[in-house]
Design a protein around this motif. Structure first.
Motif: not given
Length: 263
Positions: A147-149, A163, A165-167, A177-178, A243, A245
């Motif tokens: 999981l990166l930003e 901004k 979050k991505y995988i 997105e959570s 988690q 996403f």
């Protein structure tokens, strides 16, 4: 400019779609980022070419089978193929059929040999890569599954970047997105990344809630996102990921192109 490797999210098990222009590029891309894909695994591609080609191969008594790509049950392995029988006969040579691995590496190529694969050869290599990705969860690019930003493009007037979050997974960048567990249970047909208690992320298609025949137990139905024929269920009590996403957008990594997908 080299052709991009095609990726599919049709869910039919063909994640990587190979062409004559991308088959070698994809194979070496795959092996580069999967050091656990050893010679023992590569032996599945030690199959004769669709149009037979003869090579002279020398047999060694060495037991270094990890990187040879041939049968690890042998006491030795074949290496350094030649098109014509070598003049020096200090070791035992044997005329053998060239394999898919020989074709991929194009050992000691002559102009008219192993330049191109037959479509059936390409499909065998494609099936091997896809089998390893789906069954063994192997990678296509560096640094997959984290999981990166970062900042992503936005298709909105007056807004270019945001901004996110991505995988990075399967040669693709998944903008995520959570989402909480309760929201998932109220919806259906979602592409999700579920993080298990080993901190690994798994891409799935959440189908929805099912009722058992006795209507006494609710179950959740999931599909493997890359192969919808692979399904499983779990109860509400069992559905406890660390988690969750939801996938919002998908982009190809550099050197890849996504087909059979609409966001």
């Amino acid at each position: 400019m080299s052709s991009p490797i095609e990726l599919s999210l049709a869910g039919d098990g063909r994640v990587v779609i190979l062409t004559p222009q991308t088959v070698r590029k994809a194979f070496f891309q795959f092996t580069k980022f999967n050091p656990e894909y050893t010679g023992r695994d590569k032996y599945r591609l030690a199959l004769p070419l669709h149009h037979p080609v003869k090579l002279w191969k020398r047999h060694s008594r060495s037991k270094k089978v990890e990187d040879c790509g041939y049968n690890p049950s042998n006491f030795g392995y074949f290496y350094r193929p030649y098109w014509n029988q070598p003049e020096r006969q200090t070791t035992k040579w044997k005329e053998s059929e060239a394999t898919l691995l020989d074709g991929l590496h194009r050992y000691n190529l002559e102009p008219d040999n192993l330049l191109y694969f037959h479509p059936k050869d390409i499909r065998k290599i494609e099936n091997e890569i896809n089998r390893s990705i789906i069954l063994k969860d192997l990678a296509l690019v560096e640094d997959e599954g984290r999981l990166l930003e970062g900042y992503g493009l936005v298709r909105e007037i007056g807004k270019n970047m945001e901004k996110v979050k991505y995988i990075r997974r399967y040669g693709m960048i998944f903008i995520v997105e959570s989402i909480n567990r309760e929201t998932v249970l109220r919806r259906e047909k979602l592409d999700l990344f579920l993080q298990n208690h080993d901190f690994d992320f798994h891409l799935v298609r959440y189908h929805g809630v099912l009722l058992s025949k006795s209507h006494s137990r609710i179950q959740l139905l999931f599909h493997h996102r890359l192969d919808f024929s692979r399904t499983w269920t779990c109860t509400l009590a069992q559905f406890q990921p660390r988690q969750i996403f939801q996938v919002k957008r998908i982009y190809p990594c550099s050197g890849f192109r996504i087909v059979n997908y609409r966001d």
